[in-house]
Write an enzyme that holds these catalytic residues in place. Sequence first.
Site, PDB file in Angstrom:
ATOM      1  N   LYS A 121      -3.422 -11.310  -6.599  1.00  0.00           N
ATOM      2  CA  LYS A 121      -4.774 -11.549  -6.075  1.00  0.00           C
ATOM      3  C   LYS A 121      -5.788 -10.602  -6.725  1.00  0.00           C
ATOM      4  CE  LYS A 121      -5.226  -8.429  -2.192  1.00  0.00           C
ATOM      5  NZ  LYS A 121      -5.706  -8.107  -0.904  1.00  0.00           N
ATOM      6  N   LYS A 152       0.839  -1.214   0.000  1.00  0.00           N
ATOM      7  CA  LYS A 152       0.000   0.000   0.000  1.00  0.00           C
ATOM      8  C   LYS A 152       0.864   1.250   0.000  1.00  0.00           C
ATOM      9  CE  LYS A 152      -4.419  -1.660   1.613  1.00  0.00           C
ATOM     10  NZ  LYS A 152      -5.499  -1.567   2.587  1.00  0.00           N
ATOM     11  N   LYS A 189      -9.946  -5.150  -4.989  1.00  0.00           N
ATOM     12  CA  LYS A 189     -10.890  -4.075  -5.296  1.00  0.00           C
ATOM     13  C   LYS A 189     -10.174  -2.771  -5.617  1.00  0.00           C
ATOM     14  CE  LYS A 189     -11.910  -4.098  -0.374  1.00  0.00           C
ATOM     15  NZ  LYS A 189     -12.868  -4.544   0.579  1.00  0.00           N
TER      16      LYS A 189
HETATM   17  P1  TYM Z   1     -10.351  -6.688   2.955  1.00  0.00           P
HETATM   18  O1  TYM Z   1     -11.484  -5.738   3.129  1.00  0.00           O
HETATM   19  O2  TYM Z   1      -9.222  -6.311   2.077  1.00  0.00           O
HETATM   20  O3  TYM Z   1     -10.884  -8.090   2.472  1.00  0.00           O
HETATM   21  C1  TYM Z   1     -11.955  -8.726   3.138  1.00  0.00           C
HETATM   22  C2  TYM Z   1     -11.760 -10.224   3.139  1.00  0.00           C
HETATM   23  O4  TYM Z   1     -11.662 -10.713   1.804  1.00  0.00           O
HETATM   24  C3  TYM Z   1     -10.493 -11.520   1.687  1.00  0.00           C
HETATM   25  N1  TYM Z   1      -9.981 -11.372   0.319  1.00  0.00           N
HETATM   26  C4  TYM Z   1      -9.777 -12.388  -0.525  1.00  0.00           C
HETATM   27  N2  TYM Z   1      -9.940 -13.714  -0.400  1.00  0.00           N
HETATM   28  C5  TYM Z   1      -9.647 -14.474  -1.469  1.00  0.00           C
HETATM   29  N3  TYM Z   1      -9.194 -13.989  -2.645  1.00  0.00           N
HETATM   30  C6  TYM Z   1      -9.012 -12.669  -2.820  1.00  0.00           C
HETATM   31  N4  TYM Z   1      -8.584 -12.197  -3.978  1.00  0.00           N
HETATM   32  C7  TYM Z   1      -9.299 -11.793  -1.726  1.00  0.00           C
HETATM   33  N5  TYM Z   1      -9.225 -10.447  -1.561  1.00  0.00           N
HETATM   34  C8  TYM Z   1      -9.642 -10.213  -0.296  1.00  0.00           C
HETATM   35  C9  TYM Z   1      -9.531 -10.966   2.724  1.00  0.00           C
HETATM   36  O5  TYM Z   1      -8.552 -11.917   3.070  1.00  0.00           O
HETATM   37  C10 TYM Z   1     -10.469 -10.658   3.861  1.00  0.00           C
HETATM   38  O6  TYM Z   1     -10.733 -11.816   4.615  1.00  0.00           O
HETATM   39  N6  TYM Z   1      -7.721  -6.182   7.153  1.00  0.00           N
HETATM   40  C11 TYM Z   1      -8.892  -6.784   6.578  1.00  0.00           C
HETATM   41  C12 TYM Z   1     -10.179  -6.365   7.270  1.00  0.00           C
HETATM   42  C13 TYM Z   1     -10.175  -6.558   8.739  1.00  0.00           C
HETATM   43  C14 TYM Z   1     -10.332  -7.784   9.421  1.00  0.00           C
HETATM   44  C15 TYM Z   1     -10.278  -7.442  10.810  1.00  0.00           C
HETATM   45  C16 TYM Z   1     -10.501  -9.098   9.000  1.00  0.00           C
HETATM   46  C17 TYM Z   1     -10.033  -5.570   9.667  1.00  0.00           C
HETATM   47  N7  TYM Z   1     -10.121  -6.125  10.913  1.00  0.00           N
HETATM   48  C18 TYM Z   1     -10.410  -8.435  11.786  1.00  0.00           C
HETATM   49  C19 TYM Z   1     -10.620 -10.084   9.990  1.00  0.00           C
HETATM   50  C20 TYM Z   1     -10.570  -9.749  11.360  1.00  0.00           C
HETATM   51  C21 TYM Z   1      -8.975  -6.361   5.117  1.00  0.00           C
HETATM   52  O7  TYM Z   1      -8.435  -5.377   4.705  1.00  0.00           O
HETATM   53  O8  TYM Z   1      -9.793  -7.118   4.396  1.00  0.00           O
END
Ligand code: TYM
Length: 338
Positions: A198, A116, A201
């Site tokens: 990966k 990032k 978004k």
């Molecule tokens: P975020 O918002 O980027 O993504 C949300 C969830 O989607 C999963 N993910 C994927 N899984 C498979 N293939 C992909 N291409 C892919 N892209 C995203 C992510 O692994 C995630 O599970 N830091 C986290 C949000 C968060 C969180 C937490 C998660 C904040 N606090 C506490 C669990 C527990 C994040 O940015 O996810």
Amino acid sequence: MAEEVKKRAFSGVQPTGKVTLGNYLGAIRNWTPLQEQYDCLFCVVDLHSLTVAQVPAELRKNTLELVALYIACGIDPEKSALFIQSHVHEHTELAWILDTIAYVGELNRMTQFKDKSRKHADNINMGLMNYPVLMASDILLYQAQYVPVGKDQVQHVELTRDLAERFNARYSDTFVVPECLLSKSGSSIKSLQEPTAKMSKSDPNENGYISLSDDIDTIRRKLRRAVTDSDTDAHCVRHSADKPGVSNLLNIYSLCSGTSIAEAERLFEGKGYGVFKDAVADAVISVLQPIQAEQKRLLGDKAYLEAVLKRGADKASCIAQKTLAKVYRKVGLIPQIR
Ligand code: TYM
């Protein structure tokens, strides 16, 4: 007979930009069955979104859309607490305490921070670096045993474990040390344009991801344009390390249609990539269409969504207050007399 105490699961998604098929297959979809077994909390992590510049009105819109999406994807507010991170102020308070035991060096090494920082070179703010500490706070606040996430979040959950163990060693047993729950084939859905990276978004190339709000024509078009592999085995639908594009599409097809990879390979034998990609699009559309319809219906009922969020935040706050009071006591802060 004493009532059995259920183990707890916690997870969240950022309301940043468009939620993708990767978020759905890697995370949200896998939350639904957990509700039967565990005490679940699902959070829309709006404070995390602020680490990259947001348009305030869009952030508010995305947040509410994500709440509706959780429910449309099968999160049952009668069974699970569904809430917005900023509604429970203990998240940021515990993050401060955890900040005092997190090392700059370990945060500096986080892969997502490095990625990032490259992408937002003009805005490498402290929040971006602190991001995993806030995530650790989200999880530890609820004493969650399980964290269902995609592969890209494993490093953050490992840091959460380290922080929990470090705190427990310094101040005596306080936090449950959580574990990741990864889905077998959905934990890393790849970009349609660059199948070794990966699906994300924040990809500037919209053809790289399927958004959960894409219409039928867009889904078909993006999948038709998906990069497949040019090798001697061209037009052979086979799951293998040397065919990342086709393997990714096979994973998506398998997860959306419920067909095993082996069965899908047999089904498309000799049929060529065109037929295969159309079938992947059909499978994705059949999953997303009912979700989109339900999300739209829910967004028309703001009063219901607000009631769900209030109930979710009340339940979450109850647990969060207890953990934070314990933590404050352990580190030596004097409780306020009320
Ligand atoms: P975020 O918002 O980027 O993504 C949300 C969830 O989607 C999963 N993910 C994927 N899984 C498979 N293939 C992909 N291409 C892919 N892209 C995203 C992510 O692994 C995630 O599970 N830091 C986290 C949000 C968060 C969180 C937490 C998660 C904040 N606090 C506490 C669990 C527990 C994040 O940015 O996810």
